[in-house]
Every structure is written in structure tokens, then in C-alpha cells.
Design an enzyme around this catalytic site. Structure first.
Site, short mmCIF file in Angstrom:
data_model
loop_
_atom_site.label_atom_id
_atom_site.label_comp_id
_atom_site.label_asym_id
_atom_site.label_seq_id
_atom_site.Cartn_x
_atom_site.Cartn_y
_atom_site.Cartn_z
CB CYS A 168 -0.66 2.43 3.93
SG CYS A 168 -2.22 1.88 3.27
CG ASP A 169 3.18 1.15 4.42
OD1 ASP A 169 2.63 1.62 5.43
OD2 ASP A 169 3.10 -0.05 4.10
CB CYS A 211 -0.93 -0.02 1.21
SG CYS A 211 -2.01 1.41 1.30
C1 LIG Z 1 0.07 -4.09 5.22
C2 LIG Z 1 -1.07 -3.10 5.15
C3 LIG Z 1 -0.89 -1.84 5.65
C4 LIG Z 1 -1.93 -0.92 5.61
N1 LIG Z 1 -1.73 0.32 6.13
C5 LIG Z 1 -2.74 1.22 6.13
C6 LIG Z 1 -2.55 2.51 6.70
O1 LIG Z 1 -1.47 2.85 7.17
N2 LIG Z 1 -3.62 3.35 6.68
C7 LIG Z 1 -4.82 3.00 6.13
O2 LIG Z 1 -5.76 3.80 6.16
N3 LIG Z 1 -5.01 1.80 5.56
C8 LIG Z 1 -4.00 0.89 5.55
N4 LIG Z 1 -4.19 -0.32 4.98
C9 LIG Z 1 -5.49 -0.63 4.38
C10 LIG Z 1 -6.49 -0.95 5.50
O3 LIG Z 1 -5.92 -1.89 6.36
C11 LIG Z 1 -7.79 -1.48 4.92
O4 LIG Z 1 -8.32 -0.55 4.02
C12 LIG Z 1 -8.82 -1.73 6.04
O5 LIG Z 1 -8.28 -2.57 7.02
C13 LIG Z 1 -10.09 -2.35 5.47
O6 LIG Z 1 -10.94 -2.60 6.54
P1 LIG Z 1 -12.18 -3.57 6.46
O7 LIG Z 1 -12.93 -3.34 7.72
O8 LIG Z 1 -12.89 -3.41 5.19
O9 LIG Z 1 -11.64 -5.05 6.45
P2 LIG Z 1 -10.26 -5.82 6.81
O10 LIG Z 1 -9.30 -4.95 7.53
O11 LIG Z 1 -9.85 -6.43 5.53
O12 LIG Z 1 -10.79 -6.90 7.84
C14 LIG Z 1 -11.75 -7.82 7.57
C15 LIG Z 1 -11.58 -9.00 8.52
O13 LIG Z 1 -12.81 -9.70 8.65
C16 LIG Z 1 -12.56 -11.04 9.02
N5 LIG Z 1 -13.27 -11.96 8.12
C17 LIG Z 1 -13.02 -12.22 6.80
N6 LIG Z 1 -13.85 -13.17 6.33
C18 LIG Z 1 -14.64 -13.53 7.39
C19 LIG Z 1 -15.69 -14.48 7.55
N7 LIG Z 1 -16.11 -15.23 6.52
N8 LIG Z 1 -16.27 -14.61 8.77
C20 LIG Z 1 -15.87 -13.82 9.82
N9 LIG Z 1 -14.86 -12.92 9.72
C21 LIG Z 1 -14.26 -12.78 8.52
C22 LIG Z 1 -11.08 -11.29 8.86
O14 LIG Z 1 -10.49 -11.26 10.14
C23 LIG Z 1 -10.63 -10.10 8.02
O15 LIG Z 1 -9.29 -9.83 8.20
C24 LIG Z 1 -3.17 -1.28 5.01
C25 LIG Z 1 -3.35 -2.55 4.49
C26 LIG Z 1 -2.32 -3.46 4.55
C27 LIG Z 1 -2.53 -4.85 4.00
#
Ligand SMILES: Cc1cc2nc3c(=O)[nH]c(=O)nc-3n(C[C@H](O)[C@H](O)[C@H](O)COP(=O)(O)OP(=O)(O)OC[C@H]3O[C@@H](n4cnc5c(N)ncnc54)[C@H](O)[C@@H]3O)c2cc1C
Length: 348
Positions: free
Chosen positions: A171-172, A168
């Protein structure tokens, strides 16, 4: 008795939806995902993608500083004891996620540490089946299962995640280790071009490593990259190994030529993967309308409605464009308000 609202997923979208629905007295139940080897390898353990990173510098409300006392005070002692030591430099991804989870729990959100593996959305109440076999009924569902960045799958890549390997740029890219340094971007589509363009603001030089001899990106994105004097295209090449050491993290990348020519080593302090994301939508395939890239389709503009009335989607599972913690949390709030208003209209 059916639950009012069940939230599936435990990233910023899931916890924001939980905080809002809990404060609206809907007594939400969150399935936060299972702690399994499969989820560890896939990057889908509870607490989501932010739990996989170190500093989070762009989530509003957490300027650089020492949060130790605040974390000690805010998070349940047993949970706090399991967390990595605070680095005294603003909030880390895992800390931010624990704070969100705690805030949802403080408003009596119930949390089940399991995956939902199957759903029946054909009639209400909806049925959700967890990996351990339990069936939960719900009047409304918020799908917030996120997505995962695609990686190359090299052991050396895994070894240097958060120490130079990132998926990302937004992000970084601004972190000190990447500023004015040579960087590698892997990929050749629109997102790779976007990552390279973004990084070009900070980096000294960018090597864009692409398997083919032409970019797959749209013309305008490709032109922007090709015209940027800081970006060098490394055509017909694939990353063979990420080079580095314990002290410095990534120091370079070795690439092999995909049409049999000689490979080369590129000195770099970072490698940014831009080879796509995979939304966590297996369990809703055929149950909700998905986009061609398998993201949940939002069916009403500026709302979190899906193709099934009473099922809402929030965060990266439905958003392949912004993909940020704050936008995921924002759409989690929207899904909670959409669900609350829909439930009220149904007389719940
Ligand atoms: C390495 C990295 C660094 C990042 N750094 C940043 C940053 O500095 N700033 C920023 O704004 N964004 C950053 N991002 C992006 C950010 O993390 C994502 O945009 C954000 O986390 C998305 O949130 P979300 O709630 O949609 O789902 P996610 O964070 O993707 O979480 C969803 C979670 O739901 C759970 N899940 C999945 N399937 C199921 C199921 N079937 N049943 C029950 N639970 C389930 C799992 O635990 C999954 O991990 C980064 C991403 C990565 C990979």
C-alpha cells in the site's frame, strides 16, 4: 420478517456486497460496526482499515487530482461536514470509504451502526445479535468483518502512524517519503520477508529487525532476503521506540537487544510492521469453519461459500494473502452474486 440478506462489516467488501445486493433488489441491511472506544483502540471502527490511512494510490479510478467538487457533490451534506479537508492529491482512504458507503445508501441500503456479537447459524432464518441486544433474522448472511494489522503497541508507534509507520508495504512502499530512504521492517516470518523484498525495490537500505537469530520464514523467502545486498538483518532485537518529530514524522527506530547485548539506533524514514494480522472472527468462532489462523474458510474454490450454506464471506476476513481494498471489494461483489443466486435457488 426475516431480512433477505444481512451484511456484517463496513470495509470495501461490505459496501461492494451492499451495492450489488441492493441493485439486485434484495434490500440489504448492513451492520457497519459500533462507534466504541474498544473499536477505536482495536482499529475496527466503521469504514474499516482504509479509514485509518491517508492517500490510496492503488485503487483503480482515482488518479492524482483534486476531487473536492466531486466529494461535495456526491456525499450527503451532513456526512461531508464531518470529513477531514480534501488534500487535492487523489483519493484518501476515508474519502474512498465514504464514497462507497454513500453509493450503497443511494440504492436504499439500510445501515445500522452496531457490532454483531453473536450468531446462530444452526437453522434458517439465521439469527444475528447486535451489541445493543437487538436480534435480526436473515435468510442469507455475508460476513465482511475484515482483519486488523498487528502492531507492537508502543505509544511512539501510534503517534507516527501514517507519518512513517505502516503495516502494508504494497500500500505505502511507493510513497515519496520512503523512496531511496533507509527503512525498518519488523518481523521474521514469510510476510516480513515479502515486505522487505517488496520494499527493496524502492528503499535505499532496509533494516529487518527480528527477535531471534534465525528467520521463521520458508527457506526460499529467507534466502531471497539474506541474498539481497540492500537488506541488513538486525538479529535478536526488538523495537523499543519509534523516533521522530512533528515536522518529519519518523526519523529512526531505537532497538534493544533481546539477549542482553547493547541496543542501537537505526536512522530510517519508515517502519513497516510485518508481525501478522488478526481477522475479526471472534463472533463466528465455533459457528463457521475457520483456518488455523482463524480466518473464515472458503469451502468451494473460486466461490465465497463458507461451511454453512447461505452464509458467505468476503474480503480480508477470509483472505490472508492479497489483503487489498480492490481484492476485498472484488470478493464483496462475488459474495453478493453468490448470495443472490443461492437465494433464488431457495425460492426467495
Ligand atoms: C494503514 C493501512 C493502509 C492501507 N492502505 C491500503 C492501500 O493503500 N490500498 C489498498 O488496496 N489496501 C490498503 N490497505 C488494506 C485494505 O485496507 C484492506 O485490504 C481492506 O480494507 C479490507 O477490506 P474489508 O472489507 O475486508 O474489511 P476492513 O477494511 O477490515 O473492514 C471491516 C470492518 O467491518 C467492521 N466490523 C468488524 N467486526 C464487526 C462486527 N462484529 N459487526 C459489525 N461490523 C464489524 C469494522 O468496522 C471493520 O473495520 C491498508 C490497510 C491498512 C491497515
Amino acid at each position: 420478517m426475516a431480512e433477505n440478506v444481512v451484511i456484517i462489516g463496513s470495509g470495501p467488501a461490505g459496501w461492494a456486497a451492499a451495492i450489488y445486493t441492493a441493485r439486485a433488489n434484495l434490500k440489504p441491511l448492513v451492520f457497519e460496526g459500533a462507534v466504541t472506544e474498544e473499536n477505536r483502540v482495536g482499529g475496527t471502527l466503521p469504514l474499516g482499515q482504509l479509514n485509518l490511512t491517508t492517500e490510496v494510490e492503488n485503487y483503480p479510478g482515482f488518479p492524482h487530482g483534486n476531487l473536492e467538487a466531486y466529494l461535495d457533490h456526491s456525499i450527503d451534506k451532513a456526512q461531508r461536514a464531518l470529513m477531514a479537508p480534501h488534500q487535492k492529491a487523489g483519493v484518501s482512504g476515508p474519502e474512498l470509504m465514504e464514497l462507497m458507503r454513500q453509493q450503497a445508501k443511494n440504492f436504499s441500503t439500510r445501515v445500522v451502526t452496531d457490532d454483531i456479537v453473536e450468531v446462530d447459524f444452526t437453522k434458517r432464518p439465521f439469527k444475528l445479535i447486535a451489541s445493543e441486544g437487538g436480534v435480526t433474522e436473515a435468510q442469507a448472511v455475508i460476513v465482511a468483518t475484515g482483519a486488523r494489522a498487528n502492531y507492537l503497541g508502543l505509544p511512539s508507534e501510534d503517534a507516527y502512524k501514517n507519518r512513517g509507520v505502516s503495516a502494508c508495504a504494497v500500500c505505502d512502499g511507493a510513497l515519496p517519503r520512503f523512496r531511496n530512504q533507509p527503512l525498518v521492517v519488523v518481523g521474521g516470518g514469510d510476510s516480513a520477508c515479502e515486505e522487505a523484498n517488496y520494499l527493496s525495490k524502492f528503499a535505499g537500505r532496509i533494516y529487518m529487525v527480528h527477535r531471534r537469530d534465525a528467520l521463521r520464514a520458508s527457506k526460499i523467502m529467507a534466502e531471497r532476503v539474506l541474498k539481497d545486498p540492500k537488506i541488513e538483518l538486525v538479529w535478536n532485537s526488538a523495537v523499543d521506540e519509534v523516533l521522530g518529530n512533528d515536522k518529519q514524522g519518523v526519523t529512526g527506530v531505537r532497538v534493544k537487544n533481546t539477549d542482553g547485548g547493547a541496543g542501537r539506533e537505526l536512522a530510517a524514514t519508515g517502519m513497516f510492521l510485518a508481525i501478522g494480522h488478526t481477522p475479526n472472527t471472534n463472533f463466528v468462532e465455533g459457528k463457521l469453519e475457520l483456518t488455523p489462523k482463524k480466518y473464515v474458510r472458503w469451502t468451494v474454490p473460486f466461490r465465497t461459500c463458507t461451511s454453512v450454506e447461505g452464509v458467505f464471506a468476503a474480503g480480508d476476513v477470509a483472505d490472508d494473502y492479497y489483503r487489498q481494498a480492490v481484492t476485498a471489494a472484488g470478493s464483496g461483489c462475488m459474495a453478493a452474486l453468490d448470495a443472490e443466486r443461492w437465494l433464488a435457488a431457495q425460492g426467495h
